[in-house]
Every structure is written in structure tokens, then in C-alpha cells.
Write an enzyme that holds these catalytic residues in place. Sequence first.
Site, PDB file in Angstrom:
ATOM      1  N   SER A   1     -10.480  76.052  64.017  1.00  0.00           N
ATOM      2  CA  SER A   1     -11.366  77.028  63.380  1.00  0.00           C
ATOM      3  C   SER A   1     -12.800  76.919  63.898  1.00  0.00           C
ATOM      4  O   SER A   1     -13.049  77.100  65.068  1.00  0.00           O
ATOM      5  CB  SER A   1     -11.288  76.850  61.858  1.00  0.00           C
ATOM      6  OG  SER A   1     -11.955  77.872  61.184  1.00  0.00           O
TER       7      SER A   1
ATOM      8  N   ASP B   1     -15.598  83.173  63.602  1.00  0.00           N
ATOM      9  CA  ASP B   1     -15.517  81.783  64.033  1.00  0.00           C
ATOM     10  C   ASP B   1     -14.419  81.659  65.085  1.00  0.00           C
ATOM     11  O   ASP B   1     -13.859  82.659  65.537  1.00  0.00           O
ATOM     12  CB  ASP B   1     -15.269  80.861  62.839  1.00  0.00           C
ATOM     13  CG  ASP B   1     -13.987  81.189  62.095  1.00  0.00           C
ATOM     14  OD1 ASP B   1     -13.516  82.336  62.192  1.00  0.00           O
ATOM     15  OD2 ASP B   1     -13.445  80.302  61.412  1.00  0.00           O
TER      16      ASP B   1
ATOM     17  N   ASP C   1     -11.302  80.852  65.232  1.00  0.00           N
ATOM     18  CA  ASP C   1      -9.961  81.431  65.043  1.00  0.00           C
ATOM     19  C   ASP C   1      -9.996  82.743  64.284  1.00  0.00           C
ATOM     20  O   ASP C   1      -8.955  83.298  63.946  1.00  0.00           O
ATOM     21  CB  ASP C   1      -9.027  80.437  64.353  1.00  0.00           C
ATOM     22  CG  ASP C   1      -9.357  80.205  62.887  1.00  0.00           C
ATOM     23  OD1 ASP C   1     -10.514  80.423  62.489  1.00  0.00           O
ATOM     24  OD2 ASP C   1      -8.456  79.793  62.136  1.00  0.00           O
TER      25      ASP C   1
ATOM     26  N   ASP D   1     -10.691  83.781  61.293  1.00  0.00           N
ATOM     27  CA  ASP D   1     -10.316  84.032  59.906  1.00  0.00           C
ATOM     28  C   ASP D   1     -11.558  84.218  59.037  1.00  0.00           C
ATOM     29  O   ASP D   1     -11.455  84.470  57.843  1.00  0.00           O
ATOM     30  CB  ASP D   1      -9.401  82.933  59.345  1.00  0.00           C
ATOM     31  CG  ASP D   1     -10.020  81.549  59.355  1.00  0.00           C
ATOM     32  OD1 ASP D   1     -11.156  81.394  59.845  1.00  0.00           O
ATOM     33  OD2 ASP D   1      -9.363  80.606  58.874  1.00  0.00           O
TER      34      ASP D   1
END
Length: 445
Positions: free
Chosen positions: A103, A240, A242, A244
Site C-alpha cells: 500500500s 497511494d 495500491d 485503495d
Amino acid sequence: MRRLFGTDGVRGLANGELLTPELAVALSASAARVLVDRDRSHRPVAVVGRDPRASGEMLESAVVAGLASAGADAVRVGVLPTPAVAFLVGELDADFGVMISASHNPMPDNGIKLFAAGGHKLPDAQEAAVEAGLDTPAARPTGADVGRVRDLGDAGARYVDHLLSATPQRLDGLRVVVDCAHGAASTVAPDAYRRAGADVVALHAEPDGLNINEGVGSTHLDRLQRAVREDGADLGIAHDGDADRCLAVDATGAPVDGDQIMAVLAVAMRDAGELAGDTLVATVMSNLGLHLAMRDAGIAVRTTQVGDRYVLEELRAGGFTLGGEQSGHVVLPRDATTGDGLLTAMRLMARMAATGSSVAELAAIVTPLPQVLRNVQVVDKAAVAESPAVRDAVAAAEAELGGAGRVLLRPSGTEQLVRVMVEAPTAEQAQAAAGRLAEVVAAAH
């Protein structure tokens, strides 16, 4: 052995003491045995995705090997956002999914998170069962029973099509700068926003395996703020590594955080009759200003502990349709099974397009109380959080603030940090109280 799973999967220094290829093989093999229906009427299928970290190539190979060794087929979808992998688990009717990402963490870190059938995050009991399976002997398939591996070439296109179908309004006329953090959304985010009609400037969208989150993305807004002002864009969107998460900045470069985004979406969904129970689900980290704004709008707020998994649990338990975190994890469960930064951004821009309002005008519904968050590096976060000296310092700060503010200390779910959060009537009061608490936390053992 300490518990492997934190609030968002297994995370650590890639190829370090914990997150090794050997663990990735064992963990994915255990998941293949634990997360599949017991009748074994079909060969298990797992969707495997990753963010662009260099170590993801190594860990993806290990995960795929572990799956195949346990008799599960692996469908590799390549570099895609975490919510895309969750979506594809459901879209392909797979038994479970594996996302390789840390992340917003720095590049040397990586992580492995698991999704159950339908693309849902695992409850604690299933995580514990997967972890217990690491030490459980199991038969190894041979011959034709060994799992197979294939690549899904149109995975990104399927995800973008899904985003477009879930966006209620075209984005024509909006100019947006999107900071992709050199991460998993570097291709699909600009593509999705352009296909929805927006004029898009892609920023930090050239991942090389080493530059993910490096001073960019949702945890470093300064370059995006400058780019939006210089370009004259209507807004900026920050993801960010990833994707999400979604944060925004307005046309002047002022930040728009997850609380403000949730408030905008909550009112939009209430007006459209889509906000189940006229209720928003948020965590204890959400600003008191969000609670006051929702009260004035006639919207109830349900509060959970920190972590989008707990927001998801409350959403599912109550049948609610919107929840999230101040950090920009926003969950729209009718269209996503986990936080989806791209879907959030598209719904935010759709509200702008539908109302003709700027993001600053929409976000003004929330007047945040001054809030200070300090991340204090510690050796043992659990021990520090239980320290009598720390408890006494928290009690003293709460007494000083009275009912006009609040204090929250919590160990990070993914790093050896204790997060100190203070809200107060003035920024000076919040800074002073947070500084004193941070000093006590740093000195605690």
C-alpha cells in the site's frame, strides 16, 4: 511465532526476516487449502495481482508456486490496484484472491493480503486458520492435479468498465490532475477518468519498481498541490501505491481529506435515495467536524475501530452503503467489496459535475476541528500502548481539553509505530498536547 496478519494482511520488509519467498509459498498453499469449499467439486482458482514494487515480481512467483503446489489454479492479472483484484475475484467467480502490495509503505516493504470468495476481506477467524495451516502437514498433488497458471490479458479493461458502470454522471468539463504515486493505478486511473469524460493530467505515473510512494501520492500532497495550481485544474486526486485510497485537493491546492469526501458522498447518496438508513460508517479517527456536519444533515454516523476491514464488517452487518476512513479509504459496498480509490474519485467528480459546484464548495460542509497526528517510532508498540506512564499522560491531556476535544492513542496495525491523535479548539492546543504525549510515548518502554 507472532501473529502474521495485521490490520491489512501480512506486511514487512520484502526478503527480510518475515516476508520471504518461503513464507509466500507456504501462505498461499495454506490459503488454497483453507479458503476453498470442502466438497472440492472443482479445482480451486485464485486471482493474483500486485503493485509495481520490484519485490512483487519475486513474491508473485512464490505465491503462484504455492498455489500450484496445493492444487489451485492461479490467474495472474499483473499490476493492478487492490480493489481491482477484489473485483476480479467476484467477476471471475474465483475461490479467493491474493494481492501483493504494501500500500502506502516505502518501496522496500511489501505485503500479502487475501480476499475470500466474492472479493471480501477475510474475517479474523479465517486469517487465523490460514496461519495455523502453515504448520499443518498436507498432501501434495502430483501429475494432472498440480495447479495451472494463466494470465488474464484484459483484467485492467474489465476493471475500468466496472468503474464506468458504477459512475452515475459523466465527467465532461472537469480537468483533473491525478497523482498515481508511481503505483498500481498508473495506467488504469488516467484511463478510467479519461473514458468518463474528464480532461486528465497524469502525475507520477511512471513506475520503475523502485519509485513507488517516493515522496508522492496520498501521503505527500505537496507536488500535487503545486501541479493543480500551476495547471489551473479543477481539482487533484491522490492515490497511494495500491490505489485503495483517494484524497483530493481543490483548485487552490487546499487538501480535501477522507472525512470531507465521505461527507460529500453521503449527502449525494442521501439525495439520490442510496444512503441506506441515512447512515455513514466511519472510524474513531474521523474528525469531530464530520460528526457535526452529518448531524446537521440528518445523517447518522456509526463508529468503528481503525481499519477498513472493521468499516466493512459494520457495513455488511448493518446493510449500510457508505463508509470509510479519514485517510481516504472509502467503501461503497454496492459497487466494491473493499476501499476503492478510483471509484471514490469518480463518484466525487460525478457530484461536482452533477451540481456544477467546485470540490471546495462541496467539501465546505465539514468544518474540521484542528487535529494533530504524530507517528512515534517505538520498539514494542503493544507494550508502549499499555504503559502506565502513557495512560496517565492521556488522562491528563483529556482532563485539560475537557469536552472541547479528544485524544486517541493506538498502535499502528502495520508498523512499529504508536499514533498519537489530538483534536482541540485551536491548532496551538492540539500541537502542544500532541507534543507532550509524543514525548511520553517515545520515552516509554
